[in-house]
Write a protein that holds these residues in place. Structure first.
Motif, PDB file in Angstrom:
ATOM      1  N   CYS A   1      78.430  16.903  -4.611  1.00 16.82           N
ATOM      2  CA  CYS A   1      77.059  17.412  -4.443  1.00 16.82           C
ATOM      3  C   CYS A   1      76.047  16.689  -5.330  1.00 16.82           C
ATOM      4  N   SER A   2      76.484  15.653  -6.022  1.00 13.15           N
ATOM      5  CA  SER A   2      75.541  14.944  -6.894  1.00 13.15           C
ATOM      6  C   SER A   2      74.514  14.223  -6.031  1.00 13.15           C
ATOM      7  N   ILE A   3      73.335  14.052  -6.596  1.00 12.48           N
ATOM      8  CA  ILE A   3      72.265  13.427  -5.802  1.00 12.48           C
ATOM      9  C   ILE A   3      72.661  12.021  -5.360  1.00 12.48           C
ATOM     10  N   ASN A   4      73.352  11.288  -6.216  1.00 20.14           N
ATOM     11  CA  ASN A   4      73.714   9.920  -5.838  1.00 20.14           C
ATOM     12  C   ASN A   4      74.667   9.896  -4.659  1.00 20.14           C
TER      13      ASN A   4
ATOM     14  N   ALA B   1      65.439  28.146  -9.869  1.00 19.05           N
ATOM     15  CA  ALA B   1      64.091  27.913 -10.394  1.00 19.05           C
ATOM     16  C   ALA B   1      64.085  26.574 -11.126  1.00 19.05           C
ATOM     17  N   ARG B   2      62.883  26.009 -11.253  1.00 21.41           N
ATOM     18  CA  ARG B   2      62.742  24.698 -11.926  1.00 21.41           C
ATOM     19  C   ARG B   2      61.427  24.687 -12.703  1.00 21.41           C
ATOM     20  N   ASN B   3      61.348  23.871 -13.722  1.00 26.58           N
ATOM     21  CA  ASN B   3      60.098  23.884 -14.505  1.00 26.58           C
ATOM     22  C   ASN B   3      58.924  23.482 -13.608  1.00 26.58           C
TER      23      ASN B   3
ATOM     24  N   LYS C   1      68.837  27.900 -13.070  1.00 30.27           N
ATOM     25  CA  LYS C   1      67.753  26.958 -13.366  1.00 30.27           C
ATOM     26  C   LYS C   1      68.231  25.528 -13.124  1.00 30.27           C
ATOM     27  N   TYR C   2      67.363  24.746 -12.505  1.00 32.21           N
ATOM     28  CA  TYR C   2      67.650  23.335 -12.213  1.00 32.21           C
ATOM     29  C   TYR C   2      68.058  22.601 -13.486  1.00 32.21           C
ATOM     30  N   GLU C   3      67.334  22.862 -14.561  1.00 33.11           N
ATOM     31  CA  GLU C   3      67.583  22.150 -15.836  1.00 33.11           C
ATOM     32  C   GLU C   3      68.976  22.490 -16.375  1.00 33.11           C
TER      33      GLU C   3
ATOM     34  N   TYR D   1      64.465  14.583   0.975  1.00 28.88           N
ATOM     35  CA  TYR D   1      64.960  15.682   0.127  1.00 28.88           C
ATOM     36  C   TYR D   1      65.710  15.156  -1.100  1.00 28.88           C
ATOM     37  N   PHE D   2      65.931  13.864  -1.128  1.00 25.03           N
ATOM     38  CA  PHE D   2      66.650  13.266  -2.270  1.00 25.03           C
ATOM     39  C   PHE D   2      65.765  12.179  -2.863  1.00 25.03           C
ATOM     40  N   ARG D   3      65.104  12.472  -3.947  1.00 29.33           N
ATOM     41  CA  ARG D   3      64.223  11.473  -4.555  1.00 29.33           C
ATOM     42  C   ARG D   3      64.873  11.046  -5.860  1.00 29.33           C
ATOM     43  N   LYS D   4      64.334  11.515  -7.003  1.00 26.89           N
ATOM     44  CA  LYS D   4      64.924  11.092  -8.278  1.00 26.89           C
ATOM     45  C   LYS D   4      65.923  12.107  -8.824  1.00 26.89           C
ATOM     46  N   GLY D   5      65.569  13.375  -8.714  1.00 29.17           N
ATOM     47  CA  GLY D   5      66.461  14.427  -9.203  1.00 29.17           C
ATOM     48  C   GLY D   5      66.630  14.409 -10.715  1.00 29.17           C
ATOM     49  N   GLU D   6      65.518  14.297 -11.420  1.00 28.07           N
ATOM     50  CA  GLU D   6      65.587  14.237 -12.894  1.00 28.07           C
ATOM     51  C   GLU D   6      64.817  15.376 -13.530  1.00 28.07           C
TER      52      GLU D   6
ATOM     53  N   PHE E   1      61.536  28.722  -4.665  1.00 21.33           N
ATOM     54  CA  PHE E   1      60.208  28.162  -4.438  1.00 21.33           C
ATOM     55  C   PHE E   1      60.483  26.709  -3.995  1.00 21.33           C
ATOM     56  N   PRO E   2      59.645  26.139  -3.117  1.00 20.73           N
ATOM     57  CA  PRO E   2      59.937  24.767  -2.665  1.00 20.73           C
ATOM     58  C   PRO E   2      60.060  23.762  -3.817  1.00 20.73           C
ATOM     59  N   LYS E   3      60.987  22.845  -3.638  1.00 19.24           N
ATOM     60  CA  LYS E   3      61.187  21.689  -4.527  1.00 19.24           C
ATOM     61  C   LYS E   3      61.751  22.036  -5.905  1.00 19.24           C
ATOM     62  N   THR E   4      62.530  23.087  -5.927  1.00 20.00           N
ATOM     63  CA  THR E   4      63.107  23.511  -7.207  1.00 20.00           C
ATOM     64  C   THR E   4      64.622  23.304  -7.271  1.00 20.00           C
ATOM     65  N   GLY E   5      65.192  22.678  -6.228  1.00 22.20           N
ATOM     66  CA  GLY E   5      66.639  22.445  -6.243  1.00 22.20           C
ATOM     67  C   GLY E   5      67.362  23.112  -5.086  1.00 22.20           C
ATOM     68  N   THR E   6      66.615  23.467  -4.057  1.00 24.21           N
ATOM     69  CA  THR E   6      67.176  24.147  -2.887  1.00 24.21           C
ATOM     70  C   THR E   6      68.339  23.359  -2.267  1.00 24.21           C
ATOM     71  N   THR E   7      68.080  22.078  -1.996  1.00 26.73           N
ATOM     72  CA  THR E   7      69.070  21.256  -1.302  1.00 26.73           C
ATOM     73  C   THR E   7      70.353  21.159  -2.127  1.00 26.73           C
ATOM     74  N   TRP E   8      70.181  21.026  -3.414  1.00 24.76           N
ATOM     75  CA  TRP E   8      71.334  20.934  -4.326  1.00 24.76           C
ATOM     76  C   TRP E   8      72.130  22.245  -4.293  1.00 24.76           C
ATOM     77  N   LEU E   9      71.436  23.362  -4.452  1.00 22.77           N
ATOM     78  CA  LEU E   9      72.144  24.643  -4.466  1.00 22.77           C
ATOM     79  C   LEU E   9      72.809  24.924  -3.116  1.00 22.77           C
TER      80      LEU E   9
ATOM     81  N   VAL F   1      55.317  17.694  -9.257  1.00 24.54           N
ATOM     82  CA  VAL F   1      55.415  16.272  -8.903  1.00 24.54           C
ATOM     83  C   VAL F   1      56.269  16.111  -7.635  1.00 24.54           C
ATOM     84  N   SER F   2      57.335  16.880  -7.569  1.00 29.66           N
ATOM     85  CA  SER F   2      58.211  16.794  -6.399  1.00 29.66           C
ATOM     86  C   SER F   2      57.469  17.222  -5.135  1.00 29.66           C
ATOM     87  N   ILE F   3      56.660  18.269  -5.247  1.00 25.16           N
ATOM     88  CA  ILE F   3      55.858  18.727  -4.096  1.00 25.16           C
ATOM     89  C   ILE F   3      54.895  17.627  -3.661  1.00 25.16           C
TER      90      ILE F   3
HETATM   91  P1  PAP Z   1      63.171  22.057  -0.525  1.00 27.92           P
HETATM   92  O1  PAP Z   1      62.719  23.278  -1.272  1.00 27.92           O
HETATM   93  O2  PAP Z   1      62.102  21.496   0.367  1.00 27.92           O
HETATM   94  O3  PAP Z   1      64.456  22.232   0.180  1.00 27.92           O
HETATM   95  P2  PAP Z   1      64.372  20.963  -2.852  1.00 27.92           P
HETATM   96  O4  PAP Z   1      65.726  20.546  -2.453  1.00 27.92           O
HETATM   97  O5  PAP Z   1      64.221  22.261  -3.560  1.00 27.92           O
HETATM   98  O6  PAP Z   1      63.401  20.908  -1.616  1.00 27.92           O
HETATM   99  O7  PAP Z   1      63.730  19.891  -3.823  1.00 27.92           O
HETATM  100  C1  PAP Z   1      63.952  18.518  -3.753  1.00 27.92           C
HETATM  101  C2  PAP Z   1      64.127  18.064  -5.176  1.00 27.92           C
HETATM  102  O8  PAP Z   1      65.489  18.262  -5.562  1.00 27.92           O
HETATM  103  C3  PAP Z   1      63.851  16.588  -5.344  1.00 27.92           C
HETATM  104  O9  PAP Z   1      63.411  16.438  -6.691  1.00 27.92           O
HETATM  105  P3  PAP Z   1      62.533  15.203  -7.195  1.00 27.92           P
HETATM  106  O10 PAP Z   1      61.404  15.055  -6.219  1.00 27.92           O
HETATM  107  O11 PAP Z   1      62.049  15.586  -8.558  1.00 27.92           O
HETATM  108  O12 PAP Z   1      63.435  14.032  -7.240  1.00 27.92           O
HETATM  109  C4  PAP Z   1      65.227  16.000  -5.115  1.00 27.92           C
HETATM  110  O13 PAP Z   1      65.382  14.691  -5.598  1.00 27.92           O
HETATM  111  C5  PAP Z   1      66.073  16.992  -5.865  1.00 27.92           C
HETATM  112  N1  PAP Z   1      67.472  17.001  -5.432  1.00 27.92           N
HETATM  113  C6  PAP Z   1      67.958  16.983  -4.172  1.00 27.92           C
HETATM  114  N2  PAP Z   1      69.299  16.992  -4.180  1.00 27.92           N
HETATM  115  C7  PAP Z   1      69.682  16.987  -5.472  1.00 27.92           C
HETATM  116  C8  PAP Z   1      70.947  16.970  -6.125  1.00 27.92           C
HETATM  117  N3  PAP Z   1      72.084  16.929  -5.443  1.00 27.92           N
HETATM  118  N4  PAP Z   1      70.957  16.964  -7.476  1.00 27.92           N
HETATM  119  C9  PAP Z   1      69.827  16.987  -8.194  1.00 27.92           C
HETATM  120  N5  PAP Z   1      68.601  17.012  -7.635  1.00 27.92           N
HETATM  121  C10 PAP Z   1      68.517  17.010  -6.289  1.00 27.92           C
END
Ligand code: PAP
Length: 345
Positions: free
Chosen positions: A279-282, A169-171, A239-241, A304-309, A79-87, A177-179
């Motif tokens: 692959c860490s967000i930072n 999946a993510r909570n 799960k993202y968490e 696609y990289f905001r807080k990631g918390e 589902f959008p904004k659940t950790g797609t970019t990370w995975l 909030v991410s959406i």
């Molecule tokens: P998408 O479905 O549009 O591709 P997706 O990557 O699922 O978006 O979601 C983006 C969220 O993952 C953002 O969360 P936030 O708004 O709560 O901060 C983004 O910061 C977070 N994210 C992206 N990359 C990483 C990463 N490497 N580690 C942890 N969180 C990440």
């Protein structure tokens, strides 16, 4: 590599698969409609909502009809904004770890969305920078793809071939909030500067009603959850968490699932930790490749990289709203065995 490109003359010789516009319009007319924030038209197709005024619905139909999975394909689903970019970045790193040293990883010079393309949008849509469907047969195995489509609406060849799906999946509160943050720019582009952006309360109501692109959220998650229980070799549910809490454990699950487990030697040499770090967000956020430019002509790469918390929602969602979401979650996940952690441990 997924970024293989062909020049336009090669493209012209290929037959571009499509679905006729008249057919798309006819189908749209026959579907249930609702309006997000009384403004943005949504259509309900096969039980889930799509934005009516974008090309995405058409390209979804093309994808459903024309995609042919290979047994070796690996498909990230979410589902959008659940950790797609990370995975995407983790899967890409695991699968390609013997192809190049980390300091030459394509992840350092490409956005994860360019390395693992979204089938119903990047590939069957009209973002020309991406490999077209006719290129797909030329991509080496394993091909890595992504989809936001719910399980029940996936093409038959994904469901019934040997290809494997990794769902993240993510909570719901952090997802919501991410959406909200991500949608600001696209909404302004779609609806104009005069459009009053929805508040978190507005999003909350729409999200709870399931009236959101790719929603309803819980139905999306539960479909994949059930498949992962029934067919654990076919669908891996992450799960993202959990990834935040114990990335090493989850990365091992990913590697085993795709048939490329880490050897004891790799583990003791710190290979898993290196991939986690890459692959860490930072790290990803700081790369030039992810700082400027757009994906699919609209979405800023950096967005696609905001807080990631885990638990960022506590800054936006009132206790009363959280209580309501908890009740909804209990009701929707009842008897499934699935639960979400809303706060970090
Ligand atoms: P998408 O479905 O549009 O591709 P997706 O990557 O699922 O978006 O979601 C983006 C969220 O993952 C953002 O969360 P936030 O708004 O709560 O901060 C983004 O910061 C977070 N994210 C992206 N990359 C990483 C990463 N490497 N580690 C942890 N969180 C990440």
């Amino acid at each position: 590599m997924e970024t293989t490109k062909m020049n336009p003359s090669e493209l012209e010789e290929e037959t571009l698969v499509t679905v006729r516009d008249e057919e798309v319009e006819q189908l749209k007319k026959s579907l249930p409609k609702e309006f997000f924030m009384n403004k943005l038209e949504l259509i309900k197709y096969q039980g889930f909502w799509y934005l009516a005024d974008t090309d995405l619905f058409k390209s979804t139909l093309i994808f459903q009809r024309h995609f042919r999975a290979r047994d070796s394909d690996l498909i990230v689903a979410s589902f959008p904004k659940t950790g797609t970019t990370w995975l995407k970045s983790l899967l890409f790193s695991v699968v390609n770890r013997f192809n190049h040293p980390n300091n030459q990883s394509p992840l350092l010079t490409n956005h994860p969305h360019e390395l693992v393309c979204r089938l119903e949008n990047d590939i069957y849509g009209n973002a020309f920078d991406y490999p077209r469907p006719q290129h797909l047969s030329q991509l080496p195995s394993p091909r890595l793809f992504h989809t936001h489509l719910p399980y029940s609406t996936l093409p038959e060849s994904i469901k019934f071939s040997g290809c494997r799906i990794l769902y993240i999946a993510r909570n719901p509160l952090d997802t919501l909030v991410s959406i909200m943050y991500f949608a600001m720019k696209p909404l302004k582009m779609l609806l104009g500067d005069d459009f009053q952006l929805p508040s978190i309360e507005d999003y909350f109501e729409e999200f709870c009603a399931g009236r959101i692109a790719h929603g309803p959220f819980f139905e999306h998650v539960v479909e994949y959850w059930k498949q992962s229980l029934e067919h654990p070799n076919k669908v891996l549910f992450l799960k993202y968490e959990d990834l935040k809490e114990d990335p090493t454990l989850e990365l091992k699950r990913v590697a085993e699932f795709v048939g490329m487990p880490f050897s004891p030697g790799e583990e003791s040499e710190g290979v898993i930790k290196e991939l986690e770090e890459m692959c860490s967000i930072n790290n990803l956020k700081g790369l030039e490749a992810n700082k400027s430019g757009v994906i699919n002509k609209i979405y800023d790469k950096k967005s696609y990289f905001r807080k990631g918390e885990v638990g960022d929602w506590t800054h936006y969602i009132t206790p009363a709203m959280a209580e309501r979401m908890n009740k909804l979650m209990e009701e929707k996940l009842k008897d499934t065995g699935l639960s979400f952690r809303l706060l970090p441990h």
